[in-house]
Design a protein around this motif. Sequence first.
Motif, PDB file in Angstrom:
ATOM      1  N   GLY A   1      -4.494   2.958   1.585  1.00 31.23           N
ATOM      2  CA  GLY A   1      -3.734   3.571   0.509  1.00 31.23           C
ATOM      3  C   GLY A   1      -4.342   3.223  -0.833  1.00 31.23           C
ATOM      4  O   GLY A   1      -5.408   2.609  -0.909  1.00 31.23           O
ATOM      5  N   ALA A   2      -3.646   3.614  -1.902  1.00 35.08           N
ATOM      6  CA  ALA A   2      -4.162   3.392  -3.248  1.00 35.08           C
ATOM      7  C   ALA A   2      -3.019   3.082  -4.199  1.00 35.08           C
ATOM      8  O   ALA A   2      -1.869   3.425  -3.943  1.00 35.08           O
ATOM      9  N   ILE A   3      -3.358   2.417  -5.296  1.00 36.52           N
ATOM     10  CA  ILE A   3      -2.412   2.202  -6.383  1.00 36.52           C
ATOM     11  C   ILE A   3      -2.745   3.245  -7.432  1.00 36.52           C
ATOM     12  O   ILE A   3      -3.860   3.278  -7.967  1.00 36.52           O
ATOM     13  N   LEU A   4      -1.800   4.126  -7.721  1.00 36.45           N
ATOM     14  CA  LEU A   4      -2.009   5.242  -8.628  1.00 36.45           C
ATOM     15  C   LEU A   4      -1.518   4.900 -10.032  1.00 36.45           C
ATOM     16  O   LEU A   4      -0.477   4.278 -10.200  1.00 36.45           O
ATOM     17  N   GLY A   5      -2.269   5.308 -11.038  1.00 33.62           N
ATOM     18  CA  GLY A   5      -1.823   5.181 -12.420  1.00 33.62           C
ATOM     19  C   GLY A   5      -1.738   3.761 -12.948  1.00 33.62           C
ATOM     20  O   GLY A   5      -0.889   3.451 -13.771  1.00 33.62           O
TER      21      GLY A   5
ATOM     22  N   GLY B   1       1.046  -1.992  -9.275  1.00 34.80           N
ATOM     23  CA  GLY B   1       2.146  -1.203  -8.738  1.00 34.80           C
ATOM     24  C   GLY B   1       2.131  -1.201  -7.230  1.00 34.80           C
ATOM     25  O   GLY B   1       1.325  -1.877  -6.589  1.00 34.80           O
ATOM     26  N   LYS B   2       3.019  -0.402  -6.658  1.00 34.03           N
ATOM     27  CA  LYS B   2       3.080  -0.328  -5.196  1.00 34.03           C
ATOM     28  C   LYS B   2       1.924   0.510  -4.668  1.00 34.03           C
ATOM     29  O   LYS B   2       1.402   1.389  -5.347  1.00 34.03           O
ATOM     30  N   ILE B   3       1.546   0.197  -3.449  1.00 32.82           N
ATOM     31  CA  ILE B   3       0.472   0.942  -2.789  1.00 32.82           C
ATOM     32  C   ILE B   3       1.061   2.221  -2.214  1.00 32.82           C
ATOM     33  O   ILE B   3       2.062   2.196  -1.500  1.00 32.82           O
ATOM     34  N   THR B   4       0.442   3.332  -2.565  1.00 34.89           N
ATOM     35  CA  THR B   4       0.826   4.619  -2.001  1.00 34.89           C
ATOM     36  C   THR B   4      -0.049   4.838  -0.772  1.00 34.89           C
ATOM     37  O   THR B   4      -1.277   4.902  -0.872  1.00 34.89           O
ATOM     38  N   ALA B   5       0.577   4.922   0.387  1.00 40.09           N
ATOM     39  CA  ALA B   5      -0.155   5.032   1.652  1.00 40.09           C
ATOM     40  C   ALA B   5      -0.724   6.433   1.832  1.00 40.09           C
ATOM     41  O   ALA B   5      -0.152   7.416   1.358  1.00 40.09           O
ATOM     42  N   TYR B   6      -1.856   6.504   2.522  1.00 39.80           N
ATOM     43  CA  TYR B   6      -2.391   7.796   2.945  1.00 39.80           C
ATOM     44  C   TYR B   6      -1.479   8.309   4.054  1.00 39.80           C
ATOM     45  O   TYR B   6      -0.660   7.559   4.599  1.00 39.80           O
ATOM     46  N   PRO B   7      -1.583   9.581   4.423  1.00 48.20           N
ATOM     47  CA  PRO B   7      -0.755  10.075   5.531  1.00 48.20           C
ATOM     48  C   PRO B   7      -0.907   9.170   6.760  1.00 48.20           C
ATOM     49  O   PRO B   7      -1.958   8.550   6.969  1.00 48.20           O
TER      50      PRO B   7
ATOM     51  N   SER C   1       3.056  11.490  -6.657  1.00 49.96           N
ATOM     52  CA  SER C   1       3.154  10.082  -6.264  1.00 49.96           C
ATOM     53  C   SER C   1       2.914   9.868  -4.773  1.00 49.96           C
ATOM     54  O   SER C   1       3.359   8.882  -4.207  1.00 49.96           O
ATOM     55  N   GLU C   2       2.216  10.796  -4.123  1.00 52.21           N
ATOM     56  CA  GLU C   2       1.896  10.641  -2.713  1.00 52.21           C
ATOM     57  C   GLU C   2       0.572  11.315  -2.401  1.00 52.21           C
ATOM     58  O   GLU C   2       0.049  12.087  -3.204  1.00 52.21           O
ATOM     59  N   PHE C   3       0.036  11.019  -1.222  1.00 53.07           N
ATOM     60  CA  PHE C   3      -1.203  11.643  -0.789  1.00 53.07           C
ATOM     61  C   PHE C   3      -0.894  12.770   0.177  1.00 53.07           C
ATOM     62  O   PHE C   3       0.013  12.668   0.998  1.00 53.07           O
ATOM     63  N   GLY C   4      -1.663  13.839   0.067  1.00 53.44           N
ATOM     64  CA  GLY C   4      -1.523  14.966   0.975  1.00 53.44           C
ATOM     65  C   GLY C   4      -2.891  15.461   1.410  1.00 53.44           C
ATOM     66  O   GLY C   4      -3.912  15.141   0.805  1.00 53.44           O
ATOM     67  N   TYR C   5      -2.886  16.232   2.460  1.00 56.11           N
ATOM     68  CA  TYR C   5      -4.130  16.776   2.996  1.00 56.11           C
ATOM     69  C   TYR C   5      -4.626  17.931   2.141  1.00 56.11           C
ATOM     70  O   TYR C   5      -3.845  18.708   1.611  1.00 56.11           O
ATOM     71  N   VAL C   6      -5.941  18.045   2.058  1.00 49.05           N
ATOM     72  CA  VAL C   6      -6.597  19.173   1.412  1.00 49.05           C
ATOM     73  C   VAL C   6      -7.090  20.071   2.531  1.00 49.05           C
ATOM     74  O   VAL C   6      -7.700  19.591   3.494  1.00 49.05           O
ATOM     75  N   THR C   7      -6.835  21.361   2.425  1.00 51.27           N
ATOM     76  CA  THR C   7      -7.182  22.281   3.506  1.00 51.27           C
ATOM     77  C   THR C   7      -8.492  23.026   3.229  1.00 51.27           C
ATOM     78  O   THR C   7      -8.936  23.139   2.098  1.00 51.27           O
ATOM     79  N   VAL C   8      -9.074  23.530   4.314  1.00 52.57           N
ATOM     80  CA  VAL C   8     -10.250  24.388   4.243  1.00 52.57           C
ATOM     81  C   VAL C   8      -9.816  25.745   4.788  1.00 52.57           C
ATOM     82  O   VAL C   8      -9.409  25.858   5.941  1.00 52.57           O
TER      83      VAL C   8
END
Length: 137
Positions: free
Chosen positions: A13-17, A25-31, A62-69
């Motif tokens: 995951g990542a800490i955003l902003g 801050g809190k870690i925002t998890a990947y899916p 404030s979350e991670f999402g998938y990028v589509t092709v």
Amino acid sequence: ELNKKLTLIGKAGAILGYTRGEELGKITAYPTGEVGKDFHTSEDGNVFIITESNRVVTARRSEFGYVTVTGENGWEGAQAIKVFNNNVYLLSNDGKNIYRYRPGLNGFSPKTTLIENMKVPAYDIGIDGGIYIVTTE
């Protein structure tokens, strides 16, 4: 860093902003189940992360999402990801091919092969209008 805000990237995951000097801050998890393998940030501050399952995720609010092709089952397997002019570039798992994905209406377009079957495999690339290939030779 964009507008004095940082994104701190980790495997799960990542800490955003984040602003320097503040508490982390809190870690925002990947899916669920995704593990980051490589990442790159676009000129406008969007972070794109290629995962070990060959998916691409990006932060949306404030979350991670998938990028589509569009028109394909998914992203090409890759060991490195770069972003330039909003295009996503991937270096194939075997290091012999470089693919470009252009932004579209609902994700990214199908891949275009820029370089195919390099005789000396690469382990990283750089893109800034030119293509830079890092090899062990």
